[in-house]
Write a protein that holds these residues in place. Structure first.
Motif, PDB file in Angstrom:
ATOM      1  N   UNK A  99     -35.566  31.930 -62.756  1.00  0.00           N
ATOM      2  CA  UNK A  99     -34.994  30.938 -63.672  1.00  0.00           C
ATOM      3  C   UNK A  99     -36.024  29.880 -64.045  1.00  0.00           C
ATOM      4  N   UNK A 100     -36.930  29.589 -63.115  1.00  0.00           N
ATOM      5  CA  UNK A 100     -37.925  28.533 -63.306  1.00  0.00           C
ATOM      6  C   UNK A 100     -39.293  29.090 -62.962  1.00  0.00           C
ATOM      7  N   UNK A 101     -40.263  28.878 -63.846  1.00  0.00           N
ATOM      8  CA  UNK A 101     -41.639  29.291 -63.600  1.00  0.00           C
ATOM      9  C   UNK A 101     -42.494  28.067 -63.313  1.00  0.00           C
ATOM     10  N   UNK A 102     -43.189  28.082 -62.194  1.00  0.00           N
ATOM     11  CA  UNK A 102     -44.167  27.042 -61.870  1.00  0.00           C
ATOM     12  C   UNK A 102     -45.540  27.705 -61.908  1.00  0.00           C
ATOM     13  N   UNK A 103     -46.374  27.273 -62.842  1.00  0.00           N
ATOM     14  CA  UNK A 103     -47.678  27.892 -63.054  1.00  0.00           C
ATOM     15  C   UNK A 103     -48.768  26.885 -62.708  1.00  0.00           C
ATOM     16  N   UNK A 104     -49.569  27.188 -61.694  1.00  0.00           N
ATOM     17  CA  UNK A 104     -50.634  26.294 -61.252  1.00  0.00           C
ATOM     18  C   UNK A 104     -51.934  26.697 -61.938  1.00  0.00           C
ATOM     19  N   UNK A 162     -42.356  13.089 -47.273  1.00  0.00           N
ATOM     20  CA  UNK A 162     -41.225  12.195 -47.470  1.00  0.00           C
ATOM     21  C   UNK A 162     -40.515  12.571 -48.748  1.00  0.00           C
ATOM     22  N   UNK A 163     -39.219  12.266 -48.816  1.00  0.00           N
ATOM     23  CA  UNK A 163     -38.449  12.545 -50.011  1.00  0.00           C
ATOM     24  C   UNK A 163     -37.729  13.877 -49.954  1.00  0.00           C
ATOM     25  N   UNK A 164     -37.162  14.259 -51.097  1.00  0.00           N
ATOM     26  CA  UNK A 164     -36.360  15.475 -51.192  1.00  0.00           C
ATOM     27  C   UNK A 164     -36.688  16.242 -52.462  1.00  0.00           C
ATOM     28  N   UNK A 165     -36.574  17.564 -52.370  1.00  0.00           N
ATOM     29  CA  UNK A 165     -36.659  18.443 -53.532  1.00  0.00           C
ATOM     30  C   UNK A 165     -35.368  19.245 -53.545  1.00  0.00           C
ATOM     31  N   UNK A 166     -34.638  19.147 -54.653  1.00  0.00           N
ATOM     32  CA  UNK A 166     -33.354  19.831 -54.752  1.00  0.00           C
ATOM     33  C   UNK A 166     -33.403  20.799 -55.938  1.00  0.00           C
ATOM     34  N   UNK A 167     -33.158  22.061 -55.636  1.00  0.00           N
ATOM     35  CA  UNK A 167     -33.100  23.113 -56.652  1.00  0.00           C
ATOM     36  C   UNK A 167     -31.622  23.365 -56.944  1.00  0.00           C
ATOM     37  N   UNK A 168     -31.279  23.423 -58.230  1.00  0.00           N
ATOM     38  CA  UNK A 168     -29.895  23.675 -58.612  1.00  0.00           C
ATOM     39  C   UNK A 168     -29.393  24.952 -57.954  1.00  0.00           C
ATOM     40  N   UNK A 169     -28.144  24.929 -57.550  1.00  0.00           N
ATOM     41  CA  UNK A 169     -27.535  26.047 -56.846  1.00  0.00           C
ATOM     42  C   UNK A 169     -27.634  27.329 -57.670  1.00  0.00           C
ATOM     43  N   UNK A 170     -28.067  28.405 -57.006  1.00  0.00           N
ATOM     44  CA  UNK A 170     -28.140  29.710 -57.637  1.00  0.00           C
ATOM     45  C   UNK A 170     -29.372  29.939 -58.499  1.00  0.00           C
ATOM     46  N   UNK A 171     -30.255  28.964 -58.619  1.00  0.00           N
ATOM     47  CA  UNK A 171     -31.454  29.101 -59.445  1.00  0.00           C
ATOM     48  C   UNK A 171     -32.603  29.636 -58.601  1.00  0.00           C
ATOM     49  N   UNK A 172     -33.475  30.417 -59.238  1.00  0.00           N
ATOM     50  CA  UNK A 172     -34.620  30.991 -58.532  1.00  0.00           C
ATOM     51  C   UNK A 172     -35.922  30.445 -59.107  1.00  0.00           C
ATOM     52  N   UNK A 173     -36.915  30.334 -58.233  1.00  0.00           N
ATOM     53  CA  UNK A 173     -38.233  29.834 -58.603  1.00  0.00           C
ATOM     54  C   UNK A 173     -39.246  30.968 -58.586  1.00  0.00           C
TER      55      UNK A 173
END
Length: 194
Positions: free
Chosen positions: A180-185, A55-66
């Motif tokens: 552009x964005x780093x997600x480190x688990x 449920x819900x939404x995840x929105x990544x800013x336009x043109x940004x990379x993960x």
């Protein structure tokens, strides 16, 4: 850069999270802290789209990379450290190979065929330069050395590495993609003490 709205996470019939709202803004670092099994990794996987949203939404800013560093590293068996990290720039090395191939073709072409192939070559070379292709090898070396590997380590097989070394190799690959964005688990979970 990332907005999470009304995120819901369920595990079977159990609801782990409901109405989660987060906003990740540029220039900041965020941490998700909780007990094992609380759903921290699941939230990250939902943000990157690896897990479906309950449920819900995840929105990544336009043109940004993960860029995402998982807890456990899935490295290609049989690769050396250098080969594994180099794979992050596979598109640039493929472009370089295509340039070398066209250079060989040009030797035997004339007239309109030569002009057309030169146009392709020039367009490809401009793209190669724009992607910093000429500095690619030194960039890979710099990242590996920055992560504590010596040039003697570059030829080690990834199959023989410790968990911490594998994490550093995966982090090197990730850094070379320049997201552009780093997600480190749990990025330090398996790092060697040194």
């Amino acid at each position: 850069m990332i907005t999470v709205s009304d995120l819901e996470i369920q595990f079977g019939k159990r609801t782990l999270f409901r109405d989660v709202n987060l906003k990740f803004t540029p220039g900041n670092c965020y941490g998700v802290i909780g007990a094992n099994g609380a759903g921290k990794s699941t939230i990250l996987k939902m943000i990157i789209g690896e897990e479906p949203l309950d449920g819900g939404d995840v929105i990544l800013a336009k043109g940004k990379t993960l860029g995402y560093l998982a807890q456990r590293q899935d490295l290609t068996s049989g690769n050396t450290i250098y080969e594994e990290v180099k794979s992050a720039k596979a598109d640039i090395f493929a472009m370089e190979a295509q340039l070398r191939s066209i250079e060989q073709e040009l030797k035997s072409l004339t007239g309109e065929d030569l002009k057309n192939r030169l146009d392709t070559y020039n367009r490809l070379q401009s793209e190669y330069e724009a992607k910093n292709g000429y500095a690619c090898e030194s960039e890979i070396t710099g990242v590996l050395k920055g992560l504590g590997f010596t040039e003697d380590d570059f030829s080690k097989q990834t199959d023989t590495l410790s968990g911490g070394q594998k994490t550093r190799v995966s982090l090197g690959k990730l850094l070379l993609t320049s997201p552009d964005i780093l997600l480190l688990d749990e990025p330090t979970n398996h790092l060697d003490l040194s």
